[in-house]
Design a protein around this motif. Structure first.
Motif, PDB file in Angstrom:
ATOM      1  N   GLY A 265       0.819  -1.203   0.000  1.00 53.92           N
ATOM      2  CA  GLY A 265       0.000   0.000   0.000  1.00 53.92           C
ATOM      3  C   GLY A 265       0.853   1.253   0.000  1.00 53.92           C
ATOM      4  O   GLY A 265       2.067   1.210   0.149  1.00 53.92           O
ATOM      5  N   GLY A 266       0.173   2.385  -0.180  1.00 47.84           N
ATOM      6  CA  GLY A 266       0.846   3.679  -0.208  1.00 47.84           C
ATOM      7  C   GLY A 266       0.264   4.546  -1.301  1.00 47.84           C
ATOM      8  O   GLY A 266      -0.883   4.375  -1.709  1.00 47.84           O
ATOM      9  N   PHE A 267       1.067   5.498  -1.772  1.00 45.33           N
ATOM     10  CA  PHE A 267       0.638   6.315  -2.905  1.00 45.33           C
ATOM     11  C   PHE A 267       1.847   6.758  -3.701  1.00 45.33           C
ATOM     12  O   PHE A 267       2.973   6.749  -3.206  1.00 45.33           O
ATOM     13  N   ALA A 268       1.596   7.114  -4.969  1.00 47.20           N
ATOM     14  CA  ALA A 268       2.661   7.548  -5.870  1.00 47.20           C
ATOM     15  C   ALA A 268       2.344   8.932  -6.398  1.00 47.20           C
ATOM     16  O   ALA A 268       1.196   9.235  -6.736  1.00 47.20           O
ATOM     17  N   ASP A 269       3.376   9.755  -6.441  1.00 42.64           N
ATOM     18  CA  ASP A 269       3.303  11.095  -7.016  1.00 42.64           C
ATOM     19  C   ASP A 269       4.123  11.049  -8.305  1.00 42.64           C
ATOM     20  O   ASP A 269       5.336  10.855  -8.265  1.00 42.64           O
ATOM     21  N   ILE A 270       3.438  11.206  -9.427  1.00 40.50           N
ATOM     22  CA  ILE A 270       4.081  11.080 -10.732  1.00 40.50           C
ATOM     23  C   ILE A 270       4.122  12.455 -11.396  1.00 40.50           C
ATOM     24  O   ILE A 270       3.103  13.139 -11.499  1.00 40.50           O
ATOM     25  N   LEU A 271       5.314  12.846 -11.852  1.00 42.23           N
ATOM     26  CA  LEU A 271       5.524  14.108 -12.556  1.00 42.23           C
ATOM     27  C   LEU A 271       6.249  13.807 -13.863  1.00 42.23           C
ATOM     28  O   LEU A 271       6.818  12.720 -14.017  1.00 42.23           O
ATOM     29  N   PRO A 272       6.286  14.747 -14.803  1.00 40.44           N
ATOM     30  CA  PRO A 272       6.961  14.463 -16.073  1.00 40.44           C
ATOM     31  C   PRO A 272       8.431  14.071 -15.926  1.00 40.44           C
ATOM     32  O   PRO A 272       8.944  13.297 -16.722  1.00 40.44           O
ATOM     33  N   ASP A 273       9.103  14.579 -14.882  1.00 43.37           N
ATOM     34  CA  ASP A 273      10.531  14.283 -14.729  1.00 43.37           C
ATOM     35  C   ASP A 273      10.846  13.335 -13.575  1.00 43.37           C
ATOM     36  O   ASP A 273      12.013  13.132 -13.234  1.00 43.37           O
ATOM     37  N   GLY A 274       9.816  12.748 -12.946  1.00 44.99           N
ATOM     38  CA  GLY A 274      10.102  11.837 -11.847  1.00 44.99           C
ATOM     39  C   GLY A 274       8.867  11.201 -11.254  1.00 44.99           C
ATOM     40  O   GLY A 274       7.735  11.568 -11.557  1.00 44.99           O
ATOM     41  N   CYS A 275       9.120  10.229 -10.395  1.00 44.16           N
ATOM     42  CA  CYS A 275       8.052   9.512  -9.704  1.00 44.16           C
ATOM     43  C   CYS A 275       8.557   9.154  -8.314  1.00 44.16           C
ATOM     44  O   CYS A 275       9.663   8.632  -8.171  1.00 44.16           O
ATOM     45  N   THR A 276       7.737   9.449  -7.313  1.00 45.47           N
ATOM     46  CA  THR A 276       8.060   9.070  -5.945  1.00 45.47           C
ATOM     47  C   THR A 276       6.942   8.185  -5.436  1.00 45.47           C
ATOM     48  O   THR A 276       5.773   8.568  -5.482  1.00 45.47           O
ATOM     49  N   LEU A 277       7.303   7.001  -4.962  1.00 45.57           N
ATOM     50  CA  LEU A 277       6.334   6.082  -4.382  1.00 45.57           C
ATOM     51  C   LEU A 277       6.585   6.054  -2.878  1.00 45.57           C
ATOM     52  O   LEU A 277       7.676   5.702  -2.434  1.00 45.57           O
ATOM     53  N   LEU A 278       5.596   6.481  -2.116  1.00 48.08           N
ATOM     54  CA  LEU A 278       5.656   6.439  -0.658  1.00 48.08           C
ATOM     55  C   LEU A 278       4.861   5.219  -0.219  1.00 48.08           C
ATOM     56  O   LEU A 278       3.628   5.223  -0.258  1.00 48.08           O
ATOM     57  N   ALA A 279       5.571   4.183   0.164  1.00 50.84           N
ATOM     58  CA  ALA A 279       4.943   2.905   0.503  1.00 50.84           C
ATOM     59  C   ALA A 279       4.692   2.810   2.002  1.00 50.84           C
ATOM     60  O   ALA A 279       5.493   3.278   2.810  1.00 50.84           O
ATOM     61  N   GLU A 280       3.565   2.193   2.362  1.00 44.22           N
ATOM     62  CA  GLU A 280       3.300   1.925   3.774  1.00 44.22           C
ATOM     63  C   GLU A 280       4.363   0.988   4.316  1.00 44.22           C
ATOM     64  O   GLU A 280       4.785   1.100   5.463  1.00 44.22           O
ATOM     65  N   SER A 281       4.775   0.048   3.496  1.00 43.39           N
ATOM     66  CA  SER A 281       5.830  -0.906   3.824  1.00 43.39           C
ATOM     67  C   SER A 281       6.330  -1.463   2.504  1.00 43.39           C
ATOM     68  O   SER A 281       5.551  -1.641   1.570  1.00 43.39           O
ATOM     69  N   ALA A 282       7.632  -1.716   2.413  1.00 46.41           N
ATOM     70  CA  ALA A 282       8.195  -2.228   1.165  1.00 46.41           C
ATOM     71  C   ALA A 282       9.456  -3.030   1.452  1.00 46.41           C
ATOM     72  O   ALA A 282      10.159  -2.779   2.422  1.00 46.41           O
ATOM     73  N   VAL A 283       9.723  -3.997   0.562  1.00 49.89           N
ATOM     74  CA  VAL A 283      10.908  -4.838   0.679  1.00 49.89           C
ATOM     75  C   VAL A 283      11.249  -5.379  -0.706  1.00 49.89           C
ATOM     76  O   VAL A 283      10.347  -5.578  -1.540  1.00 49.89           O
TER      77      VAL A 283
END
Length: 135
Positions: free
Chosen positions: A67-85
């Motif tokens: 889970g989490g959310f992603a912020d996508i822009l023309p020059d980048g993408c940031t995924l803020l995950a609740e948990s990730a591995v």
């Protein structure tokens, strides 16, 4: 040759990946989506699943997110995950515990809306578990 963009995968514990990528496949709540350079600005929620990143060097890296959310822009993408591995580091006992907790949440739900939300999460985890076990 595809253009590169900046990709970051962040969990509450740490920055898992910061890389130049040509393609990232995200498990969006409404379905998988592929992000490439010059993508239209978008914000999306992320369901439990596997994020696949093709780096500028051509390597493919895979991460399990819960889970989490992603912020996508023309020059980048940031995924803020609740948990990730990283897929290779997945703790199958942890995943089994998450599945058990989700089953209990479905059983303990006090309203139809809460039950549906818990069931959706359980369904996502079950699909993720099946994908990891077969990999």
């Amino acid at each position: 040759m595809a253009d590169n963009f900046n990709f970051e995968l962040v969990s509450p514990e740490r920055l898992l990946l910061s890389a130049s990528a040509t393609e990232v496949v995200l498990p969006g709540t409404d379905g998988e989506m592929t992000v490439m350079a010059h993508h239209a600005p978008t914000m999306t929620t992320i369901k439990p699943g596997v994020v696949s990143v093709v780096t500028a060097e051509g390597a493919t890296e895979r991460y399990v997110v819960f889970g989490g959310f992603a912020d996508i822009l023309p020059d980048g993408c940031t995924l803020l995950a609740e948990s990730a591995v990283a897929v290779g580091d997945i703790d199958r006992d942890d995943l089994a515990q998450r599945l058990q907790d989700a089953r209990e949440d479905v059983a303990d739900a006090s309203s139809d809306a809460a039950k549906q939300k818990a069931q959706d999460y359980l369904d996502h985890l079950t699909t993720l578990n099946e994908a990891i076990v077969s990999a």
